[in-house]
Design an enzyme around this catalytic site. Sequence first.
Site, PDB file in Angstrom:
ATOM      1  N   HIS A 174       0.862  -1.205   0.000  1.00  0.00           N
ATOM      2  CA  HIS A 174       0.000   0.000   0.000  1.00  0.00           C
ATOM      3  C   HIS A 174       0.887   1.240   0.000  1.00  0.00           C
ATOM      4  CE1 HIS A 174      -3.854   2.140   1.334  1.00  0.00           C
ATOM      5  NE2 HIS A 174      -2.958   3.081   1.096  1.00  0.00           N
ATOM      6  N   HIS A 210       1.527   5.398  -1.767  1.00  0.00           N
ATOM      7  CA  HIS A 210       1.169   6.542  -2.615  1.00  0.00           C
ATOM      8  C   HIS A 210       2.469   7.188  -3.112  1.00  0.00           C
ATOM      9  CE1 HIS A 210      -3.013   6.596  -1.054  1.00  0.00           C
ATOM     10  NE2 HIS A 210      -2.426   6.126   0.030  1.00  0.00           N
ATOM     11  N   VAL A 211       2.558   7.420  -4.418  1.00  0.00           N
ATOM     12  CA  VAL A 211       3.753   8.114  -4.926  1.00  0.00           C
ATOM     13  C   VAL A 211       3.426   9.401  -5.681  1.00  0.00           C
ATOM     14  CG1 VAL A 211       5.179   6.030  -4.996  1.00  0.00           C
ATOM     15  CG2 VAL A 211       3.906   6.707  -7.052  1.00  0.00           C
ATOM     16  N   ARG A 212       2.120   9.724  -5.815  1.00  0.00           N
ATOM     17  CA  ARG A 212       1.722  10.952  -6.545  1.00  0.00           C
ATOM     18  C   ARG A 212       2.210  10.895  -7.998  1.00  0.00           C
ATOM     19  NH1 ARG A 212      -1.435  10.844  -2.283  1.00  0.00           N
ATOM     20  NH2 ARG A 212      -0.498  11.656  -0.376  1.00  0.00           N
ATOM     21  N   ASN A 261      -5.150   7.306  -6.225  1.00  0.00           N
ATOM     22  CA  ASN A 261      -5.898   8.532  -5.883  1.00  0.00           C
ATOM     23  C   ASN A 261      -5.157   9.785  -6.329  1.00  0.00           C
ATOM     24  OD1 ASN A 261      -3.964   8.054  -3.845  1.00  0.00           O
ATOM     25  ND2 ASN A 261      -5.145   9.160  -2.304  1.00  0.00           N
ATOM     26  N   LEU A 279      -5.157   9.061   7.780  1.00  0.00           N
ATOM     27  CA  LEU A 279      -6.455   8.389   7.822  1.00  0.00           C
ATOM     28  C   LEU A 279      -6.295   6.932   7.421  1.00  0.00           C
ATOM     29  CD1 LEU A 279      -8.729  11.179   6.352  1.00  0.00           C
ATOM     30  CD2 LEU A 279      -8.715  10.310   8.701  1.00  0.00           C
ATOM     31  N   ASP A 335       1.388   2.610   3.488  1.00  0.00           N
ATOM     32  CA  ASP A 335       0.527   3.778   3.285  1.00  0.00           C
ATOM     33  C   ASP A 335       1.348   5.067   3.355  1.00  0.00           C
ATOM     34  OD1 ASP A 335      -1.771   5.205   2.708  1.00  0.00           O
ATOM     35  OD2 ASP A 335      -2.473   5.246   4.770  1.00  0.00           O
ATOM     36  N   HIS A 361       2.845  14.406   1.297  1.00  0.00           N
ATOM     37  CA  HIS A 361       2.231  15.722   1.054  1.00  0.00           C
ATOM     38  C   HIS A 361       3.295  16.776   1.346  1.00  0.00           C
ATOM     39  CE1 HIS A 361      -2.017  14.417   0.870  1.00  0.00           C
ATOM     40  NE2 HIS A 361      -1.695  13.546   1.806  1.00  0.00           N
ATOM     41  N   ALA A 380      -4.156  14.688   5.316  1.00  0.00           N
ATOM     42  CA  ALA A 380      -3.921  13.418   6.003  1.00  0.00           C
ATOM     43  C   ALA A 380      -2.856  12.616   5.265  1.00  0.00           C
ATOM     44  CB  ALA A 380      -5.219  12.625   6.061  1.00  0.00           C
TER      45      ALA A 380
HETATM   46  C1  NCD Z   1      -3.670   8.973   1.890  1.00  0.00           C
HETATM   47  C2  NCD Z   1      -3.198  10.007   0.887  1.00  0.00           C
HETATM   48  O1  NCD Z   1      -2.706  11.052   1.287  1.00  0.00           O
HETATM   49  O2  NCD Z   1      -3.315   9.765  -0.330  1.00  0.00           O
HETATM   50  N1  NCD Z   1      -3.721   9.588   3.184  1.00  0.00           N
HETATM   51  C3  NCD Z   1      -3.719   8.965   4.383  1.00  0.00           C
HETATM   52  O3  NCD Z   1      -3.862   9.638   5.401  1.00  0.00           O
HETATM   53  N2  NCD Z   1      -3.520   7.678   4.488  1.00  0.00           N
HETATM   54  C4  NCD Z   1      -4.966   8.394   1.477  1.00  0.00           C
HETATM   55  C5  NCD Z   1      -5.350   7.138   2.225  1.00  0.00           C
HETATM   56  O4  NCD Z   1      -4.732   6.093   2.074  1.00  0.00           O
HETATM   57  O5  NCD Z   1      -6.321   7.192   3.008  1.00  0.00           O
HETATM   58 ZN    ZN Z   2      -3.327   5.071   1.460  1.00  0.00          ZN
END
Ligand code: NCD
Ligand code: ZN
Length: 347
Positions: free
Chosen positions: A18, A20-22, A46, A223, A251, A255, A267
């Site tokens: 899980h 996120h790399v934008r 996302n 989150l 996760d 940001h 978040a």
């Molecule tokens: C994630 C994000 O910033 O894309 N943020 C987070 O707090 N975990 C989104 C997500 O996985 O809920």
């Molecule tokens: Zn996430």
Amino acid sequence: MTSSAQNTLVLTRPDDWHLHVRDGAAMAAVVPATARQFARAIVMPNLRPPVMTAEQASGYRDRIRAVVPAGARFEPLMVLYLTDNTPADEVVRAKAMGAVAFKLYPAGATTNSDAGVTDLRKTYKALEAIQREGLVLCVHGEVTDGDVDVFDREKAFIDDKLIPLRRDFPELKIVFEHITTQEAAQYVNESDRFVGATITPQHLLYNRNAIFMGGVRPHYYCLPILKREVHRLALVQAAISGDAKFFLGTDSAPHASQLKENASGCAGCYTAPCAIELYAEAFEAAGALDKLEGFASFYGADFYGLPRNTDQITLVREDWTVPESLPFGEAEIKPLRGGEVLHWRLR
Ligand code: NCD
Ligand code: ZN
């Protein structure tokens, strides 16, 4: 496995289930941190706009591959964003391009989830196809009803959404992402082999006090939000249990620091620069370093039906300070634990 002196920890190379790399310059700034420790990562869709089609996922995969540093062998595993309107054909196309999962964001649950699902019934055609094609449904397990207390949203999701969903799709492979509560750990533990769960390093290391220690600490805000100590302890027990339903998913959610240190802070915890070290710290604190390899390197691959990695990484017991701030495109980013000393270090 640990050496007799416990000063070295050799692990089969882990994967991050899980992440996120934008996109764009921000992506180029964060992908190398993941690629140096993990062989593969599930890349969350996302973006703005979200990654909703096989074609978009394929383009995104190309852009990620293009910023993997020379010499690193890192494979992004793609996930498509499920919407009320995802056609069943898109699932077939997703499988054909090598995507491994769809992601269910209840609309409004978290960062960039506005296009998410408003009513699960609207997705049933797509879910039938996901089940039939053997893809995984990754689930952000929180209800979004403003009347439900933010600390209770995961538990409410289990009762109101997940249990009915599993009744209707008993052979749909579901990963309950970033679980944060005793109730979620117990639910997954008692489920059959079609259900797995990821656990983040921050939820193993911290309870909700961390968000308020000496003042509001936005870098501990993610989150689902950190919960009480009793929940942290339950997550640690799940992670170290050797139960193959629980596996690593950072996760890591980067940001820019000005968007976190903000009147309405985003978040997400950015953990990629020291992810495996944070997990080692959590497992060692629980006296269970010997359980880290299964959690980090085996069970996720097994759940997704992918081969386990065969090469290794080495962690050494050595103090180092996590950088306080790092470049993030035009902006800067503050990793979790920035400016603090960690005792394990990836060699
Ligand atoms: C994630 C994000 O910033 O894309 N943020 C987070 O707090 N975990 C989104 C997500 O996985 O809920
Ligand atoms: Zn996430």
